[in-house]
Design a protein around this motif. Sequence first.
Motif, PDB file in Angstrom:
ATOM      1  N   ALA A 158      90.335  62.106 -94.596  1.00 50.69           N
ATOM      2  CA  ALA A 158      90.883  61.558 -93.359  1.00 50.69           C
ATOM      3  C   ALA A 158      90.365  60.141 -93.107  1.00 50.69           C
ATOM      4  O   ALA A 158      91.127  59.240 -92.722  1.00 50.69           O
ATOM      5  CB  ALA A 158      90.538  62.470 -92.185  1.00 50.69           C
ATOM      6  N   VAL A 159      89.063  59.915 -93.342  1.00 48.44           N
ATOM      7  CA  VAL A 159      88.502  58.570 -93.162  1.00 48.44           C
ATOM      8  C   VAL A 159      89.072  57.609 -94.202  1.00 48.44           C
ATOM      9  O   VAL A 159      89.323  56.432 -93.912  1.00 48.44           O
ATOM     10  CB  VAL A 159      86.964  58.614 -93.229  1.00 48.44           C
ATOM     11  N   GLN A 160      89.285  58.101 -95.418  1.00 47.01           N
ATOM     12  CA  GLN A 160      89.977  57.295 -96.423  1.00 47.01           C
ATOM     13  C   GLN A 160      91.330  56.845 -95.897  1.00 47.01           C
ATOM     14  O   GLN A 160      91.746  55.696 -96.071  1.00 47.01           O
ATOM     15  CB  GLN A 160      90.196  58.116 -97.703  1.00 47.01           C
ATOM     16  N   GLY A 161      92.050  57.777 -95.270  1.00 48.41           N
ATOM     17  CA  GLY A 161      93.354  57.446 -94.706  1.00 48.41           C
ATOM     18  C   GLY A 161      93.260  56.378 -93.633  1.00 48.41           C
ATOM     19  O   GLY A 161      94.131  55.507 -93.527  1.00 48.41           O
ATOM     20  N   LEU A 162      92.190  56.415 -92.828  1.00 52.60           N
ATOM     21  CA  LEU A 162      91.982  55.388 -91.809  1.00 52.60           C
ATOM     22  C   LEU A 162      91.773  54.019 -92.456  1.00 52.60           C
ATOM     23  O   LEU A 162      92.357  53.016 -92.036  1.00 52.60           O
ATOM     24  CB  LEU A 162      90.787  55.764 -90.930  1.00 52.60           C
ATOM     25  N   GLY A 163      90.917  53.972 -93.499  1.00 52.60           N
ATOM     26  CA  GLY A 163      90.717  52.707 -94.206  1.00 52.60           C
ATOM     27  C   GLY A 163      91.995  52.201 -94.833  1.00 52.60           C
ATOM     28  O   GLY A 163      92.308  51.011 -94.781  1.00 52.60           O
ATOM     29  N   ALA A 164      92.768  53.124 -95.421  1.00 52.53           N
ATOM     30  CA  ALA A 164      94.040  52.735 -96.031  1.00 52.53           C
ATOM     31  C   ALA A 164      95.029  52.229 -94.987  1.00 52.53           C
ATOM     32  O   ALA A 164      95.810  51.306 -95.252  1.00 52.53           O
ATOM     33  CB  ALA A 164      94.631  53.921 -96.780  1.00 52.53           C
ATOM     34  N   ALA A 165      94.989  52.812 -93.783  1.00 57.31           N
ATOM     35  CA  ALA A 165      95.903  52.386 -92.717  1.00 57.31           C
ATOM     36  C   ALA A 165      95.627  50.952 -92.279  1.00 57.31           C
ATOM     37  O   ALA A 165      96.542  50.225 -91.879  1.00 57.31           O
ATOM     38  CB  ALA A 165      95.767  53.322 -91.521  1.00 57.31           C
ATOM     39  N   VAL A 166      94.371  50.549 -92.328  1.00 57.86           N
ATOM     40  CA  VAL A 166      94.023  49.163 -91.998  1.00 57.86           C
ATOM     41  C   VAL A 166      94.364  48.237 -93.169  1.00 57.86           C
ATOM     42  O   VAL A 166      94.871  47.128 -92.984  1.00 57.86           O
ATOM     43  CB  VAL A 166      92.523  49.072 -91.647  1.00 57.86           C
TER      44      VAL A 166
END
Length: 518
Positions: A158-166
């Motif tokens: 999920a945190v990976q997804g947050l980084g990818a979203a930025v």
Amino acid sequence: MQPLARRDPDQRLGDLRAAFGVIDDLRHHFLRSVFIVRMYIIRLYSKGVDVGSDEAKTRGRALLALSCAAQFMVVLDVSVVNVALPSIQSALGFNAADLPWVVNAYAVVFAGFLLLGGRLADVWGRRRTFLGGLALFTAASLAGGVAGTAGLLTAARAVQGLGAAVLAPATLTVLMAAFPEGARRTRALAVWTAVGIAGGTAGNLLGGALTEFLTWRSTLLINVPVGALALVAAVKLLPADTGRASRPRLDVPGAVAVTVGLGALSYGVSRFADGGGHGLAIAAVGIGITALTAFVLIEWRAAGTPLIPLRLFTSRAILVGNAVMLLTGACLNPMWYFLALSMQNVLHYSAVQTGLGFLPHTLLSIAVGTWLTPWLMRFVRHQLLIVGGALLAAAGFGWQSALTPGSGYLVGIAGPAILIALGSGLLNTPLTTTVTAGIDPADAGAASGLMNTTKQAGAALGLAVLVAATGTTATTPEQLAAAYGHAFLLIAAILTAAAAVAFAIPGRARQLASTGSS
């Protein structure tokens, strides 16, 4: 498959020889792909277009390469864990209903915060946003690679997804700032799109080799050195952000609302596949709908700097183009999940065999997306390429649905792969061009965030719907083949619907996109 250490010396020697052979093949294909992309980038500047000084040419190539490298990492991690899913399930004790969340935890947070990520590039600056997203993505990859429980891995994803979203919208805004609208931007977008497609397909190939000969953990840990190198390059290449007299307030409540909405809705829909969990599923769907309704109200009434400026939807091209993007995202991302499980659970391929089984998808997608589609866009209406590509891919998934435990590779995997890769390669670049043509530079980040959000939201919801449609009770290869076949048929139906919606793309959008490619 037995662990390598438990086999006798002859078997171990054979495994090592096979490992070195596969690694050599991967090295060959990787170097060839790098050479292809490098030569295509050089060709961007050999079309008789005035691009300025040699220093400007070099910087433009370097920025394109950096944007493509970051985009490759983001898209790679959508698919790199797919081949490793059986190993992850065995190592960390995931049940069949929760296993899709190794993929969907990334996809849901990615989709929900992409809109905020798009605005970050506009408000905080491209350089700060790019560096922040890349650092977060790399750190989360490290955490996921060392996770010891199912919950920790899901949280790290999920945190990976947050980084990818930025990071993902920042790659596109860096690209759009470096290349003004016209022929150069269209060619650069073609490379960026082709690299994204290649990242999705190469993830399976790389994931298979890493899982077979190292461990499933290496599918995440491989991002750490790559991300570190990209951070160094970004610090040197990206220009400093210009100061702003005032900094608008970011719409964090809107981002949280849409993420909760997508997550709860995806969770609720996927839970319908469980025999006794309908009460929880209905509650989750209710929470999801409520959160998405709150998101719409926040954007309409309360957001100081809305994640989605409502003026974007005055463009029919953006409205219809993103609808098509939502539908295709619901098909072309979840397909990796079902294809990987089909090869391992139905055809009994090993992890590395499964990864190599995706080679036709990888090579053909690169070839079509990099060369054929940009050339066709000069002569064929973009709408027709989108429609034709969606229908070709739908035909491929119809063929894929016929897979049985007795199917051979050529008929069961490679044949459908040709139609799927050809179709997806034909539709992606003209669709991306359509939804980004004629946009005010001030809204470039929001528009790119919207485009990526619709694709990833489609991926998350699509996987949830497909898992619910196929169920989680099948156990034998024959039952699993039938269940996965239902998923592929549903994907074919959704792509056919996407082709029908694409007919509504207005003529003005096609004209703008054609102007950009001439």
